[in-house]
Design an enzyme around this catalytic site. Structure first.
Site, PDB file in Angstrom:
ATOM      1  N   PRO A 195       0.843  -1.209   0.000  1.00  0.00           N
ATOM      2  CA  PRO A 195       0.000   0.000   0.000  1.00  0.00           C
ATOM      3  C   PRO A 195       0.874   1.253   0.000  1.00  0.00           C
ATOM      4  O   PRO A 195       1.531   1.565   0.984  1.00  0.00           O
ATOM      5  CB  PRO A 195      -0.806  -0.129   1.296  1.00  0.00           C
ATOM      6  N   VAL A 219       1.966   5.193  -0.083  1.00  0.00           N
ATOM      7  CA  VAL A 219       1.603   6.549   0.330  1.00  0.00           C
ATOM      8  C   VAL A 219       2.731   7.459  -0.141  1.00  0.00           C
ATOM      9  O   VAL A 219       3.902   7.106  -0.034  1.00  0.00           O
ATOM     10  CB  VAL A 219       1.441   6.658   1.861  1.00  0.00           C
ATOM     11  N   ASP A 258       5.865   2.292   2.101  1.00  0.00           N
ATOM     12  CA  ASP A 258       4.957   1.170   2.359  1.00  0.00           C
ATOM     13  C   ASP A 258       4.231   1.442   3.667  1.00  0.00           C
ATOM     14  O   ASP A 258       4.838   1.425   4.742  1.00  0.00           O
ATOM     15  CB  ASP A 258       5.770  -0.121   2.438  1.00  0.00           C
ATOM     16  N   HIS A 259       2.921   1.664   3.578  1.00  0.00           N
ATOM     17  CA  HIS A 259       2.152   2.051   4.762  1.00  0.00           C
ATOM     18  C   HIS A 259       1.955   0.895   5.743  1.00  0.00           C
ATOM     19  O   HIS A 259       1.460   1.101   6.854  1.00  0.00           O
ATOM     20  CB  HIS A 259       0.784   2.610   4.342  1.00  0.00           C
ATOM     21  N   ARG A 260       2.316  -0.331   5.350  1.00  0.00           N
ATOM     22  CA  ARG A 260       2.281  -1.434   6.305  1.00  0.00           C
ATOM     23  C   ARG A 260       3.387  -1.281   7.343  1.00  0.00           C
ATOM     24  O   ARG A 260       3.274  -1.783   8.471  1.00  0.00           O
ATOM     25  CB  ARG A 260       2.444  -2.775   5.587  1.00  0.00           C
TER      26      ARG A 260
END
Length: 488
Positions: A283, A285, A457-459
Site C-alpha cells: 500500500p 503513500v 509502504d504504509h504497512r
C-alpha cells in the site's frame, strides 16, 4: 578426454533462468584464450559478457544473435586441441552458424560442461530442446523453428522422445521436468489436475492473485508462462461481446500498417513485473516537501573549489544521498522490508540509484553506503552511473537494495510519485532545482528551490514516521553544514 567441448549458458545467478544472445564476440574458426569474452548476453537484469572456459578454436556456434536461450543449454563448441588435426563435419542439415553443424559421430565425442547445479540436456532418454534430434551428447541439426508457441486455445501436441542412436552404451541422464504430471485436460485446453509452470511463474501468479488453474498455457507442452500470468492479471472483467462485429473488425485494422510493435523482454520485462507486483502488494503513500536549497548549492560550489575535490564529480544528488543516509540513522525503520509475519529492519543501507539506460530503467545499488565517507560516496555514485550507461551493470549490483533514490529532476520534472522497488519500504524522488520567488528572512527573494516526493509502504511506515524522515532530509538540504554539525 575429448578435445571438443561444449560450453553451456552458465547460471547467471539471482534466479535468472534464461538470457538473450545480444552479440557474439567471436566467430567460427577464431582462436580464443582462456577467460576471453566470447558472447554478450542480456538477462532480465543486465547485459553481461561471458568469458571462455577453455582456450582453443571455435568449432561451432549453436544459437544466432537475438535467440533466447535457457540456462544449461549449449551455446558454443570449442576445440581445445586444434593442432591435433581437422574435426569431422556433417555436410547436411541447417547449421546455426556459417560453418556446417557437427555430425552425430563428432558430437558423440563432445564432452559437455554443464552449468553448476544443472542437469545435462540432450542426452538419450529425453527430448532435445528447440526441435533438434537427441544424440548421445549435444544436439543434431534443428528440424523445427525455434521458440514457436501453440496458438491460443489449442492443446499442444505431446512431445515424442527421439529414438536412441545405435551406438556404444552411454550414460543416461534424465531430462528435467517443469512440474508434476497433468491428470487431464478439459474441453478448453485447461488442465484439470496439476498445471505446468516454472517456480518463478507460480510465485508471480501468487503475488498477482492469479489462479493458475484458470489459465490456458501458451508455452511448451501447454505450460503457463509469465506472459500468460501478466495477461490474466491485466485483463478487465469479462464483458458481453460486441454485436456489431464489422465495426470492431474495421477499427482494429485501421492504422495497423503504421504501428510499431516492440517485444517486451530483458530489463524492460523485469521492470514491468516488479512494478506491477509492487504496486498491487504494497500500500503506497506519497508525501511531498518543497525545500529552499540555496545554501546547499553554495556548499557544493565551495566543495568543488577544494583541491582534493577538483577531479570528483559533484552533483546535488550527492547531497541528497548523504541526507538520506543520515536520516536513516535517525529513523532506521524506514530501511526495512515486509516479510509477511515480521518486519526485517536492515542495519546496513544498500542505496539504490535509479538510472535510465537504452535497455530501460535499472536500479543498481551501492553496498553498505552508510559506511562511506562523502568522497567515497561520490566516487561510488560516479562509477555506478557510468557502468549503467555503458550497459555493464552486473545482476549482483542490482540485487539486495534496501532504499532507493530516483532523480527525476535531470529531466526537468518537479517531482513524482515513485513506485517502490520490490522488497523496499521507501523511495525518494528528487525534483529539479529551480530559481523561484521565496520568502526568506521576511522578504520575497529569488531562491533555489526543489521538491521532494517520498513514497513508502504504509504497512511499515505510518504518516508520522514518513513525515519525520522526509522533514530530516529536507532540513539537511536546507543547510547541510549545520545539519552535519548537529547530527554527527
Amino acid at each position: 578426454m575429448s578435445r571438443i567441448k561444449e560450453f553451456n549458458l552458465p547460471d547467471l545467478g539471482e534466479g535468472l533462468t534464461e538470457g538473450e544472445i545480444l552479440a557474439w564476440l567471436v566467430k567460427v574458426g577464431d582462436t580464443i584464450e582462456l577467460n576471453q569474452p566470447i558472447v554478450e548476453v542480456e538477462t532480465a537484469k543486465a547485459a553481461v559478457e561471458i568469458p571462455a572456459k577453455w582456450a582453443g578454436q571455435v568449432q561451432a556456434i549453436f544459437h544466432p544473435e537475438g535467440t533466447t536461450v535457457e540456462v544449461g543449454t549449449p551455446i558454443i563448441a570449442i576445440d581445445t586441441d586444434p593442432g591435433a588435426g581437422p574435426v569431422e563435419q556433417s555436410t547436411t542439415g541447417a547449421p546455426a552458424t556459417d560453418l556446417p553443424a557437427p555430425s552425430a559421430a563428432s558430437l558423440a565425442a563432445v564432452e559437455v560442461a554443464p552449468a553448476e547445479g544443472a542437469v545435462e540436456p540432450g542426452l538419450i532418454g529425453g527430448p532435445a530442446p528447440g526441435g533438434r534430434t537427441a544424440v548421445l551428447v549435444g544436439y543434431g541439426p534443428r528440424t523445427t523453428a525455434a521458440k514457436r508457441r501453440p496458438r491460443k486455445g489449442t492443446t499442444p501436441a505431446a512431445s515424442v522422445p527421439a529414438a536412441p542412436v545405435q551406438a556404444a552404451p552411454a550414460r543416461v541422464v534424465p531430462t528435467p521436468v517443469q512440474a508434476g504430471p497433468v491428470s487431464g485436460v478439459n474441453g478448453k485446453g485447461r488442465s484439470t489436475g496439476m498445471v505446468l509452470a516454472k517456480p518463478p511463474v507460480r510465485k508471480l501468479a501468487k503475488d498477482l492473485g492469479v489462479d493458475l488453474g484458470t489459465l490456458t498455457g501458451s508455452g511448451p507442452s501447454g505450460s503457463i508462462t509469465r506472459e500468460d500470468v501478466q495477461r490474466a492479471a491485466a485483463a478487465p472483467a469479462a464483458a458481453e461481446p460486441l454485436t456489431v462485429t464489422t465495426v470492431a473488425s474495421s477499427a482494429a485494422s485501421f492504422g495497423a500498417d503504421r504501428e510499431q510493435r516492440i517485444p517486451v523482454k530483458g530489463v524492460r520485462r523485469l521492470t514491468a513485473e516488479n512494478m506491477s507486483r509492487s504496486a498491487f502488494t504494497a500500500p503506497h503513500v506519497t508525501e511531498f516537501l518543497t525545500v529552499d536549497v540555496t545554501r546547499a548549492m553554495k556548499a557544493l560550489d565551495r566543495l568543488r573549489e577544494r583541491r582534493e575535490w577538483r577531479d570528483v564529480r559533484v552533483s546535488p544528488l550527492l547531497l541528497v544521498a548523504k541526507a538520506v543516509l543520515l536520516a536513516v540513522r535517525r529513523h532506521p525503520m524506514v530501511n526495512s522490508s515486509w516479510a509477511g509475519d515480521e518486519i526485517v529492519v536492515k542495519e546496513y543501507v544498500n542505496l539504490g540509484i535509479a538510472a535510465a539506460t537504452e535497455r530501460g530503467l535499472i536500479v543498481p545499488n551501492i553496498k553498505d553506503a552508510g559506511r562511506l565517507t562523502l568522497r567515497e560516496l561520490a566516487d561510488a555514485m560516479t562509477g555506478l552511473v557510468q557502468t549503467a550507461k555503458a550497459g555493464r551493470t552486473s545482476p549482483a549490483d542490482m540485487s539486495g537494495g534496501t532504499l532507493t533514490i530516483t532523480n527525476v529532476g535531470v529531466f526537468g520534472v518537479d517531482t513524482g510519485t515513485p513506485i517502490l522497488p520490490p522488497g523496499e519500504s521507501a523511495i525518494l524522488a528528487f525534483g529539479a532545482v529551480r530559481e523561484q520567488p521565496w520568502v526568506h528572512k521576511g522578504k520575497v527573494k529569488p531562491r533555489l528551490v526543489t521538491t521532494l516526493g517520498l513514497s513508502f509502504d504504509h504497512r511499515i511506515i505510518d504518516g508520522e514516521l514518513g513525515s519525520k524522515f522526509l522533514r530530516d532530509v529536507g532540513d539537511f538540504l536546507a543547510d547541510p553544514e549545520a545539519a552535519l554539525l548537529a547530527w554527527t
